[in-house]
Design a protein around this motif. Structure first.
Motif, PDB file in Angstrom:
ATOM      1  N   SER A 212       0.838  -1.201   0.000  1.00  0.00           N
ATOM      2  CA  SER A 212       0.000   0.000   0.000  1.00  0.00           C
ATOM      3  C   SER A 212       0.871   1.248   0.000  1.00  0.00           C
ATOM      4  O   SER A 212       2.020   1.229   0.426  1.00  0.00           O
ATOM      5  N   GLU A 213       0.316   2.333  -0.502  1.00  0.00           N
ATOM      6  CA  GLU A 213       1.018   3.607  -0.512  1.00  0.00           C
ATOM      7  C   GLU A 213       0.289   4.575   0.412  1.00  0.00           C
ATOM      8  O   GLU A 213      -0.923   4.492   0.609  1.00  0.00           O
ATOM      9  N   THR A 214       1.029   5.481   1.006  1.00  0.00           N
ATOM     10  CA  THR A 214       0.468   6.474   1.918  1.00  0.00           C
ATOM     11  C   THR A 214       0.761   7.863   1.375  1.00  0.00           C
ATOM     12  O   THR A 214       1.871   8.132   0.930  1.00  0.00           O
ATOM     13  N   THR A 215      -0.252   8.738   1.412  1.00  0.00           N
ATOM     14  CA  THR A 215      -0.091  10.096   0.910  1.00  0.00           C
ATOM     15  C   THR A 215       0.104  11.071   2.062  1.00  0.00           C
ATOM     16  O   THR A 215      -0.593  10.994   3.078  1.00  0.00           O
ATOM     17  N   LEU A 216       1.064  11.963   1.923  1.00  0.00           N
ATOM     18  CA  LEU A 216       1.317  13.009   2.910  1.00  0.00           C
ATOM     19  C   LEU A 216       1.288  14.364   2.204  1.00  0.00           C
ATOM     20  O   LEU A 216       1.970  14.557   1.203  1.00  0.00           O
ATOM     21  N   ASN A 217       0.488  15.296   2.728  1.00  0.00           N
ATOM     22  CA  ASN A 217       0.519  16.664   2.224  1.00  0.00           C
ATOM     23  C   ASN A 217       1.760  17.376   2.766  1.00  0.00           C
ATOM     24  O   ASN A 217       2.454  16.859   3.644  1.00  0.00           O
ATOM     25  N   LYS A 218       2.027  18.564   2.255  1.00  0.00           N
ATOM     26  CA  LYS A 218       3.215  19.284   2.695  1.00  0.00           C
ATOM     27  C   LYS A 218       3.175  19.508   4.197  1.00  0.00           C
ATOM     28  O   LYS A 218       2.127  19.777   4.785  1.00  0.00           O
ATOM     29  N   GLU A 219       4.360  19.333   4.820  1.00  0.00           N
ATOM     30  CA  GLU A 219       4.566  19.517   6.254  1.00  0.00           C
ATOM     31  C   GLU A 219       3.783  18.520   7.100  1.00  0.00           C
ATOM     32  O   GLU A 219       3.654  18.687   8.307  1.00  0.00           O
ATOM     33  N   GLN A 220       3.265  17.476   6.486  1.00  0.00           N
ATOM     34  CA  GLN A 220       2.523  16.462   7.230  1.00  0.00           C
ATOM     35  C   GLN A 220       3.446  15.320   7.621  1.00  0.00           C
ATOM     36  O   GLN A 220       4.406  15.004   6.911  1.00  0.00           O
ATOM     37  N   THR A 221       3.173  14.691   8.762  1.00  0.00           N
ATOM     38  CA  THR A 221       3.958  13.559   9.256  1.00  0.00           C
ATOM     39  C   THR A 221       3.046  12.353   9.419  1.00  0.00           C
ATOM     40  O   THR A 221       1.904  12.482   9.867  1.00  0.00           O
ATOM     41  N   SER A 222       3.544  11.188   9.069  1.00  0.00           N
ATOM     42  CA  SER A 222       2.736   9.969   9.147  1.00  0.00           C
ATOM     43  C   SER A 222       2.516   9.552  10.589  1.00  0.00           C
ATOM     44  O   SER A 222       3.210   9.999  11.512  1.00  0.00           O
ATOM     45  N   ASP A 223       1.582   8.653  10.771  1.00  0.00           N
ATOM     46  CA  ASP A 223       1.426   8.006  12.069  1.00  0.00           C
ATOM     47  C   ASP A 223       2.655   7.138  12.327  1.00  0.00           C
ATOM     48  O   ASP A 223       3.241   6.591  11.379  1.00  0.00           O
ATOM     49  N   PRO A 224       3.059   6.984  13.566  1.00  0.00           N
ATOM     50  CA  PRO A 224       4.245   6.165  13.844  1.00  0.00           C
ATOM     51  C   PRO A 224       3.967   4.686  13.612  1.00  0.00           C
ATOM     52  O   PRO A 224       2.842   4.213  13.686  1.00  0.00           O
ATOM     53  N   PHE A 225       5.040   3.957  13.304  1.00  0.00           N
ATOM     54  CA  PHE A 225       4.945   2.513  13.164  1.00  0.00           C
ATOM     55  C   PHE A 225       6.226   1.907  13.717  1.00  0.00           C
ATOM     56  O   PHE A 225       7.246   2.588  13.859  1.00  0.00           O
ATOM     57  N   ALA A 226       6.169   0.647  14.050  1.00  0.00           N
ATOM     58  CA  ALA A 226       7.300  -0.024  14.698  1.00  0.00           C
ATOM     59  C   ALA A 226       7.878  -1.091  13.789  1.00  0.00           C
ATOM     60  O   ALA A 226       7.149  -1.817  13.114  1.00  0.00           O
ATOM     61  N   LEU A 227       9.191  -1.157  13.783  1.00  0.00           N
ATOM     62  CA  LEU A 227       9.914  -2.259  13.148  1.00  0.00           C
ATOM     63  C   LEU A 227      10.392  -3.173  14.266  1.00  0.00           C
ATOM     64  O   LEU A 227      11.172  -2.758  15.123  1.00  0.00           O
ATOM     65  N   VAL A 228       9.917  -4.400  14.266  1.00  0.00           N
ATOM     66  CA  VAL A 228      10.245  -5.370  15.314  1.00  0.00           C
ATOM     67  C   VAL A 228      11.074  -6.490  14.691  1.00  0.00           C
ATOM     68  O   VAL A 228      10.647  -7.131  13.728  1.00  0.00           O
ATOM     69  N   VAL A 229      12.264  -6.704  15.231  1.00  0.00           N
ATOM     70  CA  VAL A 229      13.162  -7.741  14.723  1.00  0.00           C
ATOM     71  C   VAL A 229      13.505  -8.673  15.893  1.00  0.00           C
ATOM     72  O   VAL A 229      13.872  -8.195  16.965  1.00  0.00           O
ATOM     73  N   TYR A 230      13.413  -9.975  15.675  1.00  0.00           N
ATOM     74  CA  TYR A 230      13.635 -10.892  16.798  1.00  0.00           C
ATOM     75  C   TYR A 230      14.097 -12.261  16.306  1.00  0.00           C
ATOM     76  O   TYR A 230      13.914 -12.634  15.146  1.00  0.00           O
ATOM     77  N   MET A 231      14.722 -12.999  17.230  1.00  0.00           N
ATOM     78  CA  MET A 231      15.085 -14.388  16.974  1.00  0.00           C
ATOM     79  C   MET A 231      14.118 -15.271  17.763  1.00  0.00           C
ATOM     80  O   MET A 231      14.077 -15.186  19.000  1.00  0.00           O
ATOM     81  N   PRO A 232      13.319 -16.090  17.082  1.00  0.00           N
ATOM     82  CA  PRO A 232      12.346 -16.940  17.787  1.00  0.00           C
ATOM     83  C   PRO A 232      13.012 -17.871  18.792  1.00  0.00           C
ATOM     84  O   PRO A 232      14.145 -18.316  18.598  1.00  0.00           O
ATOM     85  N   GLU A 233      12.258 -18.179  19.870  1.00  0.00           N
ATOM     86  CA  GLU A 233      12.804 -19.038  20.923  1.00  0.00           C
ATOM     87  C   GLU A 233      13.128 -20.434  20.428  1.00  0.00           C
ATOM     88  O   GLU A 233      14.002 -21.116  20.971  1.00  0.00           O
ATOM     89  N   GLU A 234      12.423 -20.874  19.375  1.00  0.00           N
ATOM     90  CA  GLU A 234      12.619 -22.248  18.925  1.00  0.00           C
ATOM     91  C   GLU A 234      13.897 -22.452  18.113  1.00  0.00           C
ATOM     92  O   GLU A 234      14.240 -23.588  17.750  1.00  0.00           O
ATOM     93  N   VAL A 235      14.615 -21.369  17.824  1.00  0.00           N
ATOM     94  CA  VAL A 235      15.885 -21.505  17.109  1.00  0.00           C
ATOM     95  C   VAL A 235      16.876 -22.260  18.004  1.00  0.00           C
ATOM     96  O   VAL A 235      17.071 -21.920  19.162  1.00  0.00           O
ATOM     97  N   GLY A 236      17.501 -23.258  17.457  1.00  0.00           N
ATOM     98  CA  GLY A 236      18.414 -24.086  18.248  1.00  0.00           C
ATOM     99  C   GLY A 236      19.873 -23.844  17.910  1.00  0.00           C
ATOM    100  O   GLY A 236      20.262 -22.767  17.452  1.00  0.00           O
TER     101      GLY A 236
END
Length: 459
Positions: free
Chosen positions: A144-168
């Motif tokens: 999807s694409e998001t449109t921003l007008n001049k001087e507008q800021t997007s809603d915040p979003f999080a980048l979550v990076v992890y190693m699953p517990e089941e990795v041996g």
């Protein structure tokens, strides 16, 4: 008689023509900086001085989780629409105690989620992205694409990076073995949005296109209708590439062991890499490219490296290592910057290193190489406009015919040791031959043990 026409005039001094500008910024805050809330936190711009969005020297193990909060800001005067991409830009394969490969990109997972508040704990963060989380090797490109007008800021979003517990233990590197290491790239691309109007409406820029967010594509190399059976290499010998994703797929194939001996890869047109945060070179010392690459007179633009690594040896170029290969009729444009206080670097606008019997014909480099930020403990920096280095293997011969370098190659400083620079090729330890080649760029190397020459350096 004298006849005079009635005259009048109307003057408007307010018809000022102002050029609009498209300017998008990516801002971030770390999880520790966001503890008191996202709306009141001080956001930082992601730029060339941003070292890392995650904890440096973190030791990843099962359960380990990193979170960074991001938002997009329209800093220009034109409305824009944007997309986000995430990809692996550098991947060192480690070794377990019993010498099995460790590719962290196939163990670590990540996801993106909108959020107005910081996550309370790692469980909440991982739960927010669980439904759409993928392995790093899969990459990410927002549909999807998001449109921003001049001087507008997007809603915040999080980048979550992890190693699953089941990795041996498959991800547990052995003592004294190669340590796995991975670098993640975040790509933000933007283009004009259909908001501003002219005399006929707001649709004059409705066909504005994005830079391509390159995710590795290898379907062009599949055996569809060309024999070999499922999963086998195709029987045809010429392949035509049309996109940055195709080029990234070529790097994936070669670096994974398909050397393209007896095969030709050809460009169908110019390709821009402006949707790639850090290019992964085609070919490694262990798995070099051994085929023919025909640029067909086209240009690869926006090649970009901003490398800071503790890896012992790093090869930077459109190609990393080629061996018994031919590269012809190709122009590469871009830049390379290296920040390091350790390791050895080999850099070339076309290829970092050339082994065996190779030919570079009608190749042009418009790549600026900056190695002035090398630290006093670095182990050497070798940079050439077309090729960085020719190792001294018996029987090796690398020929350069009608090649041109237009990029500036400047490396070393008062404390950095062993910087070598050549306009066409640097550090010829084997055999090299230059025919009708030209260097138009500035070539300079400073520091103890440094060498440089307008065309080539042969110590």
């Amino acid at each position: 008689s004298t006849f005079a026409w009635f005259t009048d005039s109307v003057t408007s001094g307010k018809n000022t023509i102002i050029a609009g500008n498209l300017d998008v910024e990516l801002e971030y805050i770390t999880a520790s900086q966001a503890k008191d809330g996202l709306s009141t936190a001080t956001w930082h711009e992601v730029n060339n001085d941003t070292d890392s969005l995650f904890a440096k020297d973190a030791l990843w193990e099962p359960g380990y989780t990193e979170v960074v909060y991001l938002r997009v800001k329209n800093a220009g005067t034109l409305a824009l629409k944007y997309r986000l991409g995430i990809n692996v830009v550098n991947n060192v394969i480690g070794k377990t105690a019993d010498d099995k490969d460790i590719d962290l990109a196939n163990f670590i997972e990540f996801g993106v989620a909108k959020t107005d508040t910081p996550f309370a704990n790692r469980t909440a963060a991982r739960e927010a992205v669980k439904a759409d989380a993928v392995k790093l090797s899969a990459g990410y490109a927002s549909e999807s694409e998001t449109t921003l007008n001049k001087e507008q800021t997007s809603d915040p979003f999080a980048l979550v990076v992890y190693m699953p517990e089941e990795v041996g233990n498959d991800a547990n590197y052995g003592t004294g073995k190669t340590k796995p290491e991975i670098t993640l790239g975040i790509n933000l691309v933007a283009t004009q949005a259909t908001v501003e109007k002219d005399s006929f409406g707001e649709n004059y820029d409705e066909n504005a296109t994005y830079p391509e967010i390159a995710t590795s594509t290898t379907t062009w190399y599949s055996d569809d209708g060309v024999g070999g059976g499922a999963g086998a290499a195709p029987t045809k010998t010429e392949f035509v590439l049309t996109s940055a994703s195709d080029l990234a797929g070529l790097a994936e194939l070669v670096n994974g062991g398909e050397d393209f001996t007896g095969k030709t890869v050809k460009l169908a047109g110019d390709i821009a890499l402006d949707g790639v945060s850090n290019w992964i070179p085609i070919g490694t010392d262990e798995h070099p490219f051994k085929g023919t690459f025909d640029g067909a007179g086209h240009t690869i633009s926006h090649l970009y490296f901003d490398q800071n690594s503790a890896i012992d040896t790093v090869s930077m170029g459109f190609f990393g290592t080629v061996e018994n290969a031919t590269v012809k009729d190709l122009t590469v444009q871009g830049s390379m910057t290296v920040f390091t206080n350790s390791g050895s670097y080999f850099c070339g606008g076309i290829s970092a290193m050339a082994k065996g019997i190779c030919t570079f014909e009608s190749c042009t480099s418009d790549v600026d190489i900056d190695g002035t930020k090398m630290g006093p403990d670095s182990k050497g920096f070798t940079a050439g406009g077309i090729v960085g280095a020719i190792p001294g293997y018996r029987g090796a011969m690398v020929t350069f015919n009608k090649c041109v370098n237009n990029g500036d190659i400047i490396c070393g400083n008062e404390t950095a040791f062993g910087c070598v620079a050549g306009g066409i090729v640097s550090l010829i330890l084997g055999n090299g031959e230059l025919k009708d080649c030209t260097n138009n760029g500035t070539v300079k190397a400073e520091g103890p043990g440094s060498l440089y020459d307008n065309l080539a350096v042969n110590p």
